[in-house]
Design a protein around this motif. Structure first.
Motif, short mmCIF file in Angstrom:
data_model
loop_
_atom_site.label_atom_id
_atom_site.label_comp_id
_atom_site.label_asym_id
_atom_site.label_seq_id
_atom_site.Cartn_x
_atom_site.Cartn_y
_atom_site.Cartn_z
N LEU A 124 0.83 -1.21 0.00
CA LEU A 124 0.00 0.00 0.00
C LEU A 124 0.87 1.26 0.00
O LEU A 124 0.58 2.22 -0.74
CB LEU A 124 -0.94 0.00 1.21
CG LEU A 124 -2.06 -1.05 1.18
CD1 LEU A 124 -2.82 -1.08 2.50
CD2 LEU A 124 -3.03 -0.78 0.03
N GLY A 128 1.02 3.20 -3.48
CA GLY A 128 0.32 4.48 -3.33
C GLY A 128 1.21 5.63 -3.79
O GLY A 128 0.77 6.53 -4.51
N LEU A 426 -4.91 -1.26 -5.14
CA LEU A 426 -4.80 -0.59 -3.83
C LEU A 426 -6.12 -0.69 -3.07
O LEU A 426 -6.14 -0.98 -1.87
CB LEU A 426 -4.43 0.90 -4.03
CG LEU A 426 -2.97 1.20 -4.38
CD1 LEU A 426 -2.83 2.63 -4.92
CD2 LEU A 426 -2.06 1.02 -3.18
N THR A 430 -6.71 -2.71 0.38
CA THR A 430 -7.25 -1.93 1.51
C THR A 430 -8.48 -2.62 2.10
O THR A 430 -8.60 -2.78 3.32
CB THR A 430 -7.63 -0.50 1.05
OG1 THR A 430 -6.47 0.09 0.46
CG2 THR A 430 -8.11 0.35 2.20
N SER A 455 -12.86 3.35 -1.49
CA SER A 455 -11.41 3.22 -1.37
C SER A 455 -10.72 3.57 -2.69
O SER A 455 -9.67 4.22 -2.70
CB SER A 455 -11.08 1.79 -0.94
OG SER A 455 -9.72 1.62 -0.86
N TRP A 459 -7.98 6.52 -2.88
CA TRP A 459 -6.61 6.37 -3.37
C TRP A 459 -6.38 7.27 -4.60
O TRP A 459 -5.29 7.81 -4.79
CB TRP A 459 -6.32 4.91 -3.73
CG TRP A 459 -5.95 4.08 -2.53
CD1 TRP A 459 -6.68 3.09 -1.97
CD2 TRP A 459 -4.74 4.18 -1.76
NE1 TRP A 459 -6.01 2.56 -0.87
CE2 TRP A 459 -4.82 3.21 -0.73
CE3 TRP A 459 -3.61 5.00 -1.82
CZ2 TRP A 459 -3.80 3.04 0.21
CZ3 TRP A 459 -2.60 4.82 -0.88
CH2 TRP A 459 -2.70 3.85 0.12
#
Lengths: 562, 44
Positions: A124, A128, A426, A430, A455, A459
């Protein structure tokens, strides 16, 4: 950019969003949204795997590398086909038959929660940040070359991608990837054709390549076994194989692609597509850069391609110095052009004197460019590099109306295909590895679907905001790969323990992972070992430490008993 | 025996892929040879 080019780019963006929203019909449940109910054909997944890896950084930075350093970077990909063979008999069947959403979920089944959580957390954090770099890199370059506002360029790339990924889930991502991959390949082939047609009438492609070859641009292979040399055939085959095994085998942004395949065999075939076509495709992209070098031997380009800080230099006290360098560049260019024409006319029978004359003339041009770059650095007080700007500058200033729009759309496509896959993965990690596992384990499918969409949007907003603030880095693709190498090898080591060494346990994997990352950090900061080898270091340390610690903590049986 | 041999979908299940693997390796070898030729031909 002309109205026609704007229309091409706008149509492309509209097509992606409308098509993505159309895909939302198939995303009523969590496994449809995140895994397409494991229903996708191998060729679509295979193109999605390739499109995810090929970001806009590849298009602008790899062509720039071809221009500046020639074909050597192709060696980076030599380990990829070998990695695909290994992965097709290891992680693909293991993940697919375990019916997991994420690679890290598999690690809890095999080891324990702490190993799963740590690897998911590393993914992550690293993905990210890399997602924001993938948006920032093309946005920064396009904003400078085309004179667009940086924030609006980030939004033009990021907003449609977030929208279709959020609404359509993995199906939208995959089918958009298929179209984007086609646009990218068409764009690259069109650029190559335009470059060939752009050579002077009396210069054939072969002659131009002979001239480029005289200064080493066509030399793809380096057989020296030097750990401090960045790209050699050995670092590509060995370090590149470890990097590719980790990226395609342990990184959720790729694992999620082949988890959507109809069967284990379809998943394998999707990876084989990269094994067959990745090296030729990268060679073609680098060749585009080499042809750009040849093109700019005969057609005068700017002294520096990144023109953003030049106004500041021209307004400074050292403006006369810069003007003098420009005049010197004009003379050096003409000298090199004459030498290149003479060398091209002689072809393969050129004398060593003609080669030497051209080599010296090219060194003259490079010398002026280096002094001009140093001057810009002195005046602005910031790092300065312009290789990433060569391709977009060529496109905007030398291609016909329509084709400019197509190639800008291809750069957008390359960026969006990688960003979409990363946002999608991602969000999956998550929700599956953090939210469902640690925060709210007993919610309904509809709730997790809603949180997945939320989510994805979260992101996406994070990546766009970070992208706006991202600073200009040296050679962007290398930065992404280099920092990836700090984690990649170590995470691969954990999966080697999970799948390849039956007697290991969670304690061994966890301690091994930490030892691997510390070792990589130490080697990277205290030695001159190049970044591709860091993947080997990480994987080996994790494996050795993992086996040792497992042996001292009772092996797998102790864990099972507990 | 390694888990690769004993667990479902492991190497034992994948031996029929051998021709594909050989094809991939031969293609890679041919690509590297072509790149070597490219450098040697245009570099001299």
């Amino acid at each position: 950019m002309s109205a026609i080019d704007w229309a091409v780019v706008s149509l492309y963006l509209l097509w992606m969003v409308v098509d993505g929203i159309r895909m939302s019909r198939h995303t009523g449940q969590l496994d449809g949204y995140l895994l397409a109910k494991r229903s996708l054909p191998w060729w679509a997944v295979g193109l999605s795997v390739m499109a995810t890896q090929l970001s806009a950084i590849t298009m602008v930075s790899t062509t720039g590398q071809g221009y500046a350093e020639g074909m050597k970077f192709v060696q980076f990909y030599f380990g990829l086909p070998l990695a695909m063979i290994v992965l097709s008999v290891t992680v693909v069947p293991f993940f697919w038959r375990a019916k997991v959403y994420t690679a890290y979920e598999f690690l809890e089944r095999r080891f324990d929660l702490k190993t799963r959580t740590l690897t998911a957390f590393l993914f992550l954090i690293s993905r990210g940040l890399s997602c924001s770099v993938i948006i920032a890199a093309p946005a920064l370059i396009l904003s400078i070359v085309l004179g667009w506002n940086l924030t609006l360029t980030v939004l033009a790339i990021g907003a449609p991608t977030v929208l279709y990924t959020m609404v359509g889930g993995v199906q939208a991502v995959t089918w958009a990837d298929v179209k984007q991959m086609v646009i990218i390949v068409v764009g690259i082939v069109a650029a190559v054709i335009a470059l060939i047609l752009g050579l002077p009438d009396d210069i054939s492609v072969g002659s131009a390549l002979h001239v480029a070859g005289a200064v080493g641009k066509t030399q793809a292979l380096d057989f020296s076994f030097d750990l401090s040399e960045r790209y050699t055939i050995w670092s590509g085959l060995i370090g590149g194989m470890f990097l590719a095994m980790s990226y395609f085998g342990c990184d959720q942004s790729q694992v999620q692609r082949y988890l959507t395949a109809k069967s284990v065999n379809e998943g394998r075939r999707s990876l084989f597509m990269s094994a067959w076509f990745k090296i030729p495709l990268q060679a073609l992209i680098l060749l585009t850069g080499v042809l750009m070098f040849a093109f700019f031997l005969f057609t005068k380009g700017p002294m520096l391609f990144n023109r953003a800080p030049l106004d500041e230099v021209r307004a400074s006290a050292r403006a006369p110095e810069y003007q003098a360098l420009e005049a010197e560049y004009d003379r050096a260019f003409e000298t090199r052009r004459s030498a290149a024409l003479a060398l091209a006319a002689a072809g393969p029978d050129a004398t060593s004197a003609a080669r030497e004359m051209f080599t010296e003339a090219d060194a003259g041009v490079r010398g002026v460019r280096q002094r001009a770059s140093a001057l810009v650095r002195d005046v602005t007080g910031k790092a300065y590099a312009d290789t990433n700007y060569v391709f977009p500058s060529f496109v905007v200033t030398h291609l016909p109306v329509g084709l400019v729009g197509l190639i800008i759309a291809a750069i957008f496509a390359a960026a969006m295909s990688s960003i979409a896959a990363e946002l999608n993965s991602l969000a999956t990690a998550t929700v599956i590895d953090v939210y469902r596992r640690l925060i709210k384990p007993e919610a309904t499918d509809a709730h997790y679907l809603f949180v997945s969409k939320l989510s994805t949007a979260g992101w996406g907003i994070f990546a766009c905001v970070m992208a706006v603030y991202a600073v200009q880095l040296g050679n962007l693709i290398e930065v992404v790969n280099r920092y990836g190498s700090y984690f990649y090898g170590s995470i691969l080591g954990v999966f080697i323990l999970a799948i390849g060494v039956k007697q290991t346990n969670g304690h061994g994997a966890f301690v091994g992972l930490i030892a691997g990352m510390l070792s990589v950090w130490w080697v990277a900061t205290n030695t001159r070992v190049e970044f591709l080898w860091l993947n080997v270091v990480g994987a080996v340390v994790v494996t050795v430490v993992g086996i040792t610690v497992s042996a001292f903590t009772g092996g797998r049986r102790m864990q099972e008993a507990a | 025996m390694s888990p690769l041999e004993t667990e479902p979908g492991g190497a034992g299940d994948s031996r029929r892929l051998t021709p594909t693997f050989i094809g991939i390796l031969l293609t890679e070898a041919a690509t590297i040879a072509a790149l070597y030729w490219f450098g040697a031909y245009f570099g001299t």
